[in-house]
Structure formats: structure tokens, C-alpha cells
Enzyme design. Structure first.
Site, short mmCIF file in Angstrom:
data_model
loop_
_atom_site.label_atom_id
_atom_site.label_comp_id
_atom_site.label_asym_id
_atom_site.label_seq_id
_atom_site.Cartn_x
_atom_site.Cartn_y
_atom_site.Cartn_z
N SER A 83 33.97 41.62 51.65
CA SER A 83 33.94 42.63 50.59
C SER A 83 33.92 44.05 51.17
O SER A 83 34.84 44.46 51.85
CB SER A 83 32.72 42.37 49.70
OG SER A 83 32.74 43.18 48.54
N ASP A 97 37.27 48.31 46.88
CA ASP A 97 36.67 47.91 48.14
C ASP A 97 37.59 46.92 48.85
O ASP A 97 38.72 46.67 48.41
CB ASP A 97 35.26 47.33 47.93
CG ASP A 97 35.28 45.99 47.22
OD1 ASP A 97 36.25 45.71 46.48
OD2 ASP A 97 34.31 45.21 47.37
N ASP A 126 37.95 43.74 49.22
CA ASP A 126 38.57 42.59 48.55
C ASP A 126 38.92 42.90 47.11
O ASP A 126 39.30 42.00 46.36
CB ASP A 126 37.68 41.35 48.64
CG ASP A 126 36.38 41.46 47.87
OD1 ASP A 126 35.93 42.60 47.63
OD2 ASP A 126 35.80 40.42 47.51
N ASP A 161 37.31 43.62 44.39
CA ASP A 161 36.58 43.13 43.22
C ASP A 161 35.61 44.17 42.67
O ASP A 161 34.88 43.90 41.72
CB ASP A 161 35.85 41.82 43.51
CG ASP A 161 34.74 41.94 44.55
OD1 ASP A 161 34.61 43.02 45.17
OD2 ASP A 161 34.01 40.95 44.74
#
Length: 448
Positions: free
Chosen positions: A103, A242, A244, A246
Site C-alpha cells: 500500500s 497511494d 496500490d 485503494d
């Protein structure tokens, strides 16, 4: 049995150090494969996505070996946002989805998150069972039943179309200049493509990943670069994702940042006005600002709080039939469109509000006045339990007494790093600072 390996969002750590080693990833893949192949009566599938970290190649191969050793057929998506895995797992009739990502963490970290066949993250109970299988060992498939692996080249395009489909029909981003910061992460191609196809003039930042620069001075946790670009280019708005993709942070035309709380407040009111907010409530975590709760009260809406972690937000949403939730950190979950937090999808909802209302970003990003909030972290070493120290307990009790009902105090362990997080809110900033500092000092003393 409690989870030992899984944290609040899968397994995470420094690559090539326990628990994030190739050997453990192989065993974890085998354990998850056995868990999802319990009947053994048919071919089973797993889809695997990843972000742009260098170590992603290693973990992708290790997980593939583990899954195929138990007879699972593996479909490799390559770099895609986390929500794409949540989408494509049920779409491809897979039994399990995996996202390889840490992340917003730096490039040297990595993580493994699992999604069930419905596209939602696994329950605590499922993770406990996978840990048990990993510990006890699993029965491997017979040699003629070993699974196969293949690359899926159109995964991101399938995701792109689904995201665009959630944008209101008849609207266009024509005339909007948008800075998009992809954090050199999983959405480095997806996000600019979607924005351009919807008509925006796109200014790209963080779209040149090299395996080592993910989240480095860019993205939702480092918004200064994007803020400077918004001002320099005279952009209407900035969207910061960010690693990833999400989570999201929104920047107005002056470069000022709006966090997830402001975005959720805007969406909750808008959806409620349109009759689209189910259950008359927004689901958020204990970290969300008290100002958001007061704002929702004024709108006749409720704030349902959960433990930190978007998976707990989603669990509450599903249990209560709610369709909007998220975290202050920028995870925005819209279960009408997605199974997990989706930064690009949330960003598009904000852009739709700009188009529909004709208002500037700055007019939409301050829907409530937040209570002063202060968060400090204290790092501790393996084997330490500073929250069990008597002096820490007394410091917490004293701090709560100082707030005297005019604020909140939240002390918790991070689920992804060896940190104690000390957060407080108060209408009195002097009390706020004194409260947090007294607890931080006690926790630091307990770690010496």
C-alpha cells in the site's frame, strides 16, 4: 486461536525479512490454495495482482508455486490497483484473489492481501484457518493435478471500463484540468487513461515506476509534489493515490488537501440528498474526526464507527446494509460499485460533484470544520508490550480525565508496523498537545 501472521490488512513486512520471504509466500500460497480447494472435486482458480515494487516479481513467483502445488490454476494480472483484484476475482469466477502490495509503505516493504470468491477481503476466521494450515502443513496435489499459470493481459482494461461505468451518464470531464499523482504505483497507467478517456486534461505525476520509487515523495502520503503541480499548471483539482490505489487525497485549486473525512462527508450529504445513501448512515473508523460526526448529526445522518482497517468498515457495511464508508486516510468504500477502497473511483465521484454543481474544488472540500486532532507514533521493539505497563495505563486515565468529555483519546497498536499510535481530539489545542505528549512520554519510557 488468534491471528499471528495476518495484520489489519493481510501479511506485511520488509521484503526478504520475516515474514515477507519467498519461502513463507510459497507456503502461504499452498495453505490458501488448500483452504480454497477443500472439496478437491474440480479445477480451482486464483487471480494475482501486484503493485510496482521490485520484490513483487519474487512474491508473484513464490505464490504461484504455492498455489499450483495444491492444484490451483493461477491467472497473473501484473500491476493493477487493489480494487481491480476485488473486481476480477468474482468476474473471472476465481475462488480467491491475491494482491501483492504494501500500500502506502516504502518500496522495501511488501505485503500479501487475500480476497474471497465474492471479491471481499477475508474474515478473521478464514485468516486464522489459513494460518493453521500453514503451520501444520498441507497435502499437495498429485503430480498430474498440479495447476497451471498464465498471464492475463487485459485485466486493467476490464477494470478501467468498470470504473468509467460508475461515472454518471451524460457527464464529461471536458474543460477540467486534473493533476493525477499515481505514487509510481499500481495505477500508473490506469488512472491517467480513465481520466483522459472521460475528457479531462491530465497532468501526470508519479507515473514512472522503477521498482524502487513507489510512494517516494509522491502519492497520497506525500502530497506536496502534486500540490505544487496544481498551482504551477493552474489545475482545477489534484487527485493523489497511494501505491496500490485503494486510497485517495483530494487537492483543491490552491493545493490545499482534503482528507478522507471531508470527502466522505461530501458524499454522504450528496447521496442522502439524492436518496442514494442506504441506512441513513456512513461507516467510518474510530480515527475519523469528531467534526465529521457532528456534521452528520446536523444532516440527520449517523456515523457508525469501527476498528481501524477498511476490511472492518466493509464488514460493518455488509452487516448493516450500508453502501458508503471509509477511513480518514482516504480509503473510500462504495459497495454499489466496488468491494474494497478505491481511490480512483472516489476521485471520480468528487469530479462528478464538481461538474454537477459547477463549484470549484475549494468550495467542496470543506464540508465541516474539523476538531483539532493530533496523532503521534511511538516505535517499539519485538517482544515489548508497552500498553501493558502500569505507568502507561495511569497516563491514559489522566489524559482522558483532562479531556473531560470535550474530546476523544485513542491509543492503539498499528496493524502494519511496530508502532503505538496515540491520537486525541479536543476543542482546546493546549489540552490536546498536553494530553498526547503525556501519553507518548509514558509509552516511550516503557520501551526503554
Amino acid at each position: 486461536m488468534k491471528r499471528k501472521l495476518f495484520g489489519t490488512d493481510g501479511v506485511r513486512g520488509k521484503a526478504n525479512s520475516h515474514p515477507m520471504t519467498a519461502e513463507l509466500a510459497l507456503r502461504l500460497g499452498a495453505a490458501a490454495g488448500r483452504y480454497f480447494r477443500r472439496d478437491g472435486s474440480r479445477a480451482h482458480r486464483v487471480v494475482i495482482g501486484k503493485d510496482t515494487r521490485l520484490s513483487g516479481y519474487m512474491f508473484e513467483n513464490a505464490l504461484t508455486a504455492g498455489f499450483t502445488s495444491t492444484g490451483m490454476n493461477v491467472f497473473l494480472l501484473g500491476p493493477v490497483p487493489t480494487p481491480a483484484v476485488g473486481l476480477l476475482t468474482p468476474s473471472m469466477r476465481a475462488d480467491v484473489g491475491v494482491m501483492i502490495s504494501a500500500s502506502h509503505n516504502p518500496a522495501e516493504d511488501n505485503g500479501i492481501k487475500f480476497f474471497g470468491p465474492d471479491g471481499f477481503k477475508l474474515s478473521d476466521e478464514a485468516e486464522v484457518e489459513i494460518e493453521r494450515l500453514l503451520t501444520e502443513g498441507v497435502e499437495l496435489a498429485q503430480s498430474h493435478n498440479i495447476g497451471r499459470a498464465k498471464r492475463i493481459d487485459d485485466g486493467r482494461f476490464r477494470y478501467n471500463e468498470r470504473v468509467k461505468g460508475a461515472f454518471p451518464r451524460g457527464l464529461s470531464l471536458q474543460g477540467l484540468k486534473v493533476v493525477i499523482d499515481c505514487a509510481n504505483g499500481a495505477a500508473y497507467r490506469t488512472a491517467p487513461e480513465v481520466l483522459w478517456e472521460l475528457g479531462a486534461e491530465v497532468i501526470e505525476i508519479g507515473t514512472s515506476p522503477n521498482g524502487l520509487n513507489i510512494n517516494e515523495k509522491c502519492g497520497s502520503t506525500h502530497v506536496d509534489t502534486a500540490a505544487s503541480a496544481v498551482v504551477a499548471h493552474g489545475a482545477d483539482v489534484g487527485i493523489c493515490l497511494d501505491g496500490d490505489a485503494d486510497r485517495v487525497m483530494i487537492l483543491d485549486e490552491t493545493g490545499a488537501v482534503a482528507d478522507g473525512d471531508q470527502l466522505m462527508g461530501l458524499m454522504a450529504k450528496s447521496w442522502a440528498d439524492q436518496g442514494k445513501l442506504t441506512g441513513g448512515a456512513l461507516v467510518a473508523t474510530v480515527m475519523s474526526n469528531l467534526g465529521l460526526e457532528r456534521f452528520l448529526d446536523d444532516q440527520g445522518l449517523r456515523l457508525e464507527r469501527t476498528s481501524v482497517g477498511d476490511r472492518y468498515v466493509v464488514e460493518r457495511m455488509r452487516a448493516g446494509g450500508y453502501n458508503l464508508g471509509g477511513e480518514q486516510s482516504g480509503h473510500i468504500v462504495m459497495t454499489d460499485f466496488a468491494t474494497t477502497g478505491d481511490g480512483l473511483l472516489a476521485g471520480l465521484q468528487f469530479l462528478a460533484a464538481m461538474v454537477e454543481t459547477g463549484k470549484k474544488a475549494s468550495e467542496l472540500t470543506r464540508v465541516f470544520e474539523p476538531f483539532p486532532q493530533l496523532l503521534k507514533n511511538v516505535r517499539y521493539s519485538d517482544g515489548q508490550s508497552p500498553l501493558e505497563d502500569g505507568n502507561v495505563a495511569r497516563a491514559i486515565a489522566d489524559a482522558e480525565a483532562k479531556l473531560n468529555g470535550n474530546g476523544r483519546l485513542l491509543i492503539r497498536k498499528s496493524g502494519t508496523e511496530p508502532l503505538i499510535r496515540v491520537m486525541a481530539e479536543s476543542v482546546d489545542e493546549a489540552v490536546l498537545n498536553a494530553t498526547v505528549d503525556s501519553v507518548v512520554d509514558a509509552v516511550q519510557a516503557a520501551t526503554l
